[in-house]
Design an enzyme around this catalytic site. Structure first.
Site, PDB file in Angstrom:
ATOM      1  N   SER A   1       0.831  -1.199   0.000  1.00 43.26           N
ATOM      2  CA  SER A   1       0.000   0.000   0.000  1.00 43.26           C
ATOM      3  C   SER A   1       0.866   1.248   0.000  1.00 43.26           C
ATOM      4  CB  SER A   1      -0.866  -0.020   1.272  1.00 43.26           C
ATOM      5  OG  SER A   1      -1.451   1.237   1.477  1.00 43.26           O
TER       6      SER A   1
ATOM      7  N   TYR B   1      -1.842  -1.148  10.941  1.00 45.99           N
ATOM      8  CA  TYR B   1      -2.126  -1.661   9.597  1.00 45.99           C
ATOM      9  C   TYR B   1      -0.930  -1.382   8.676  1.00 45.99           C
ATOM     10  CZ  TYR B   1      -3.720  -1.736   4.784  1.00 45.99           C
ATOM     11  OH  TYR B   1      -3.800  -1.970   3.431  1.00 45.99           O
TER      12      TYR B   1
ATOM     13  N   LYS C   1       2.008  -3.918   6.769  1.00 38.58           N
ATOM     14  CA  LYS C   1       2.400  -3.944   5.345  1.00 38.58           C
ATOM     15  C   LYS C   1       3.915  -3.758   5.215  1.00 38.58           C
ATOM     16  CE  LYS C   1      -1.571  -4.622   3.476  1.00 38.58           C
ATOM     17  NZ  LYS C   1      -1.821  -5.931   2.856  1.00 38.58           N
TER      18      LYS C   1
HETATM   19  P1  NAD Z   1     -11.004  -6.969   1.297  1.00 39.11           P
HETATM   20  O1  NAD Z   1     -11.180  -6.981   2.771  1.00 39.11           O
HETATM   21  O2  NAD Z   1     -12.195  -6.702   0.445  1.00 39.11           O
HETATM   22  O3  NAD Z   1     -10.329  -8.329   0.816  1.00 39.11           O
HETATM   23  C1  NAD Z   1      -9.434  -9.056   1.616  1.00 39.11           C
HETATM   24  C2  NAD Z   1      -9.891 -10.495   1.622  1.00 39.11           C
HETATM   25  O4  NAD Z   1      -8.995 -11.265   2.423  1.00 39.11           O
HETATM   26  C3  NAD Z   1     -11.298 -10.677   2.209  1.00 39.11           C
HETATM   27  O5  NAD Z   1     -12.072 -11.441   1.309  1.00 39.11           O
HETATM   28  C4  NAD Z   1     -11.064 -11.426   3.515  1.00 39.11           C
HETATM   29  O6  NAD Z   1     -12.126 -12.298   3.827  1.00 39.11           O
HETATM   30  C5  NAD Z   1      -9.765 -12.175   3.214  1.00 39.11           C
HETATM   31  N1  NAD Z   1      -8.958 -12.491   4.389  1.00 39.11           N
HETATM   32  C6  NAD Z   1      -8.595 -11.659   5.402  1.00 39.11           C
HETATM   33  N2  NAD Z   1      -7.839 -12.334   6.295  1.00 39.11           N
HETATM   34  C7  NAD Z   1      -7.711 -13.605   5.835  1.00 39.11           C
HETATM   35  C8  NAD Z   1      -7.055 -14.774   6.316  1.00 39.11           C
HETATM   36  N3  NAD Z   1      -6.404 -14.759   7.474  1.00 39.11           N
HETATM   37  N4  NAD Z   1      -7.127 -15.892   5.581  1.00 39.11           N
HETATM   38  C9  NAD Z   1      -7.816 -15.926   4.407  1.00 39.11           C
HETATM   39  N5  NAD Z   1      -8.470 -14.864   3.921  1.00 39.11           N
HETATM   40  C10 NAD Z   1      -8.418 -13.706   4.620  1.00 39.11           C
HETATM   41  O7  NAD Z   1      -9.834  -5.911   0.974  1.00 39.11           O
HETATM   42  P2  NAD Z   1      -9.358  -5.329  -0.421  1.00 39.11           P
HETATM   43  O8  NAD Z   1      -9.719  -3.895  -0.466  1.00 39.11           O
HETATM   44  O9  NAD Z   1      -9.768  -6.222  -1.514  1.00 39.11           O
HETATM   45  O10 NAD Z   1      -7.787  -5.389  -0.198  1.00 39.11           O
HETATM   46  C11 NAD Z   1      -7.011  -6.507  -0.629  1.00 39.11           C
HETATM   47  C12 NAD Z   1      -5.603  -6.310  -0.146  1.00 39.11           C
HETATM   48  O11 NAD Z   1      -5.093  -5.072  -0.637  1.00 39.11           O
HETATM   49  C13 NAD Z   1      -5.472  -6.244   1.383  1.00 39.11           C
HETATM   50  O12 NAD Z   1      -4.279  -6.928   1.763  1.00 39.11           O
HETATM   51  C14 NAD Z   1      -5.357  -4.765   1.655  1.00 39.11           C
HETATM   52  O13 NAD Z   1      -4.643  -4.494   2.824  1.00 39.11           O
HETATM   53  C15 NAD Z   1      -4.595  -4.282   0.425  1.00 39.11           C
HETATM   54  N6  NAD Z   1      -4.831  -2.876   0.118  1.00 39.11           N
HETATM   55  C16 NAD Z   1      -6.106  -2.419  -0.029  1.00 39.11           C
HETATM   56  C17 NAD Z   1      -6.338  -1.067  -0.298  1.00 39.11           C
HETATM   57  C18 NAD Z   1      -7.732  -0.535  -0.427  1.00 39.11           C
HETATM   58  O14 NAD Z   1      -7.911   0.677  -0.325  1.00 39.11           O
HETATM   59  N7  NAD Z   1      -8.746  -1.343  -0.657  1.00 39.11           N
HETATM   60  C19 NAD Z   1      -5.242  -0.193  -0.435  1.00 39.11           C
HETATM   61  C20 NAD Z   1      -3.954  -0.703  -0.312  1.00 39.11           C
HETATM   62  C21 NAD Z   1      -3.747  -2.052  -0.029  1.00 39.11           C
END
Ligand code: NAD
Ligand code: UDP
Length: 362
Positions: free
Chosen positions: A126, A150, A154
């Site tokens: 991120s 958080y 990362k």
């Molecule tokens: P999201 O919460 O929609 O998707 C994450 C998925 O991971 C979910 O389906 C959740 O059920 C699953 N999950 C969480 N912990 C788990 C575990 N221990 N075992 C198996 N599954 C697990 O989030 P997103 O927005 O799709 O983000 C995806 C990734 O990108 C994340 O790692 C997040 O930190 C990163 N990210 C997101 C953003 C954003 O703004 N959305 C920005 C930067 C980075």
């Protein structure tokens, strides 16, 4: 036939869109998700959109035995690792939960990958790892620092990946540093579905537009920006999904001379190759900053809805401006974002108005 990819967290917001992009690019995918922040309905809808059942395993990345079963049953080229918790405020209240899930979970996944000799990974990092940037646009060499658990989780995973790459040059580890993913699939069938009142700007705006929330609070109008409100690099989630396809293509090219092959005696995978990617951090952003007021105005225009707002105090921990240098993604992956703010708003609005309660259809 194309390679098979394990997609952890593939039922989530970015993961579900990436599954479609991977399928369209010809990859075989297996989704592994504990559904802690997602719905089986998302998987169902992705299956409908690609007109093919998705191979879905409900499991936790911290469960090594469950992961080993998956790696024994499939011959993966690599892993796209989305699984993680992502709410900054919750991470401050529950740091152990975040470190356990995001850091310990990733270590367990890497250990199992190592055991099965699967050494190609694309990790969801991120822009938060840059903290409050000294220079804009932010390039990948900028100093990294984080102020909340958080972000620390990362950053910790990035350090682990760097150390791993140094320890063994067979690892090929790309950390994609996302800026602000927004938007939804143009079908309106899948999109971002926050559990609670949204923390992020775009889902908040769209819930105001659809009448679920009364008005938006704009956190601060005294930043040194174009109009005093915060500036971010919003990127359409389908562009982001294409960035993952580009990262995988890059890993395939880099590892192609002597591709991974199946050791039939052990059913585990062995790979040998000459060049190593090592640890490669890459920004996924558009390179353009948009202010909170500019985003509200664009959303209002495409949706035809008024977005009532009030100015309130700055949110603790927020920075004034954050936007990417997207040069490295273009030069190394041949990828760049294509879709403008209007598409991001239009597609968010289509998803929100067609699914006012998200995946909760009962
Ligand atoms: P999201 O919460 O929609 O998707 C994450 C998925 O991971 C979910 O389906 C959740 O059920 C699953 N999950 C969480 N912990 C788990 C575990 N221990 N075992 C198996 N599954 C697990 O989030 P997103 O927005 O799709 O983000 C995806 C990734 O990108 C994340 O790692 C997040 O930190 C990163 N990210 C997101 C953003 C954003 O703004 N959305 C920005 C930067 C980075
Ligand atoms: N923001 C806002 N009201 C909200 C949510 C966010 O004014 O209800 C502002 C926030 O202060 C920041 C921008 O919108 O300037 C983007 O915030 P978001 O949480 O979406 O992303 P991040 O700050 O994590 O980049």
């Amino acid at each position: 036939m194309k390679n098979k990819i394990l997609v952890t967290g593939g039922a989530g917001y970015i993961g579900s869109h990436t599954c479609i992009a991977l399928h369209e690019a010809g990859y075989d995918i297996v989704v592994y998700d504990n559904l802690s922040n997602s719905s089986p309905e998302a998987i169902k809808r992705v299956s409908t959109l690609i007109d093919q059942p998705i191979e879905f395993i409900e499991g936790d990345i911290r469960d090594a035995e469950s992961l080993k079963q998956v790696f024994t049953a499939h011959h993966f080229f690599g892993v796209i690792h989305f699984a993680g918790l992502k709410a900054v405020g919750e991470s401050v209240a529950k740091p152990l939960m975040y470190y356990n899930n995001n850091v310990s979970g990733t270590i367990t996944l890497l250990e199992v990958m190592s055991e099965y000799d699967v050494k190609n990974l694309v990790f969801s990092s991120s822009a938060t790892v840059y903290g409050d940037p000294e220079n804009l646009p932010i390039n990948e060499e900028s100093p990294r620092s984080c102020t909340n658990p958080y972000g620390q989780s990362k950053l910790a995973v990035e350090h682990i990946l760097e150390d791993l790459a140094k320890s063994d040059d067979r690892w090929n580890l790309i950390a994609l540093r996302y800026f602000n993913p927004v938007g939804a699939h143009p079908s309106g069938q899948i999109g971002e579905d926050p559990n609670d009142i949204p923390n992020n700007l775009m889902p908040y705006i769209s819930q105001v537009a659809v009448g679920k929330l009364k008005q938006l609070s704009i956190f601060g109008n005294d930043y040194p920006t174009v109009d005093g409100t915060g500036v971010r690099d919003f990127i359409h989630v389908t562009d982001l999904a294409q960035g993952h396809v580009a990262a995988l293509n890059y890993l395939e090219q880099q590892t192609s001379p002597e591709k991974s092959c199946l050791d039939t005696a052990s059913t585990k995978q062995t790979s040998s190759k000459s060049s190593s990617v090592g640890f490669l951090p890459i920004n996924l952003g558009t390179g353009k900053g948009t202010s909170v007021l500019e985003l509200i105005s664009a959303f209002s225009d495409v949706s035809g809805q008024a977005i009532p707002y009030q100015f309130t105090a700055r949110r603790a921990g927020d920075i004034a401006s954050c936007y990417a240098s997207a040069n490295k993604a273009k030069s190394s992956l041949g990828w760049q974002a294509k879709l403008p703010i209007t598409d991001m708003c239009q597609d968010t609005w289509r998803w929100q108005s067609m699914n006012p309660n998200g995946y909760n259809i009962s």
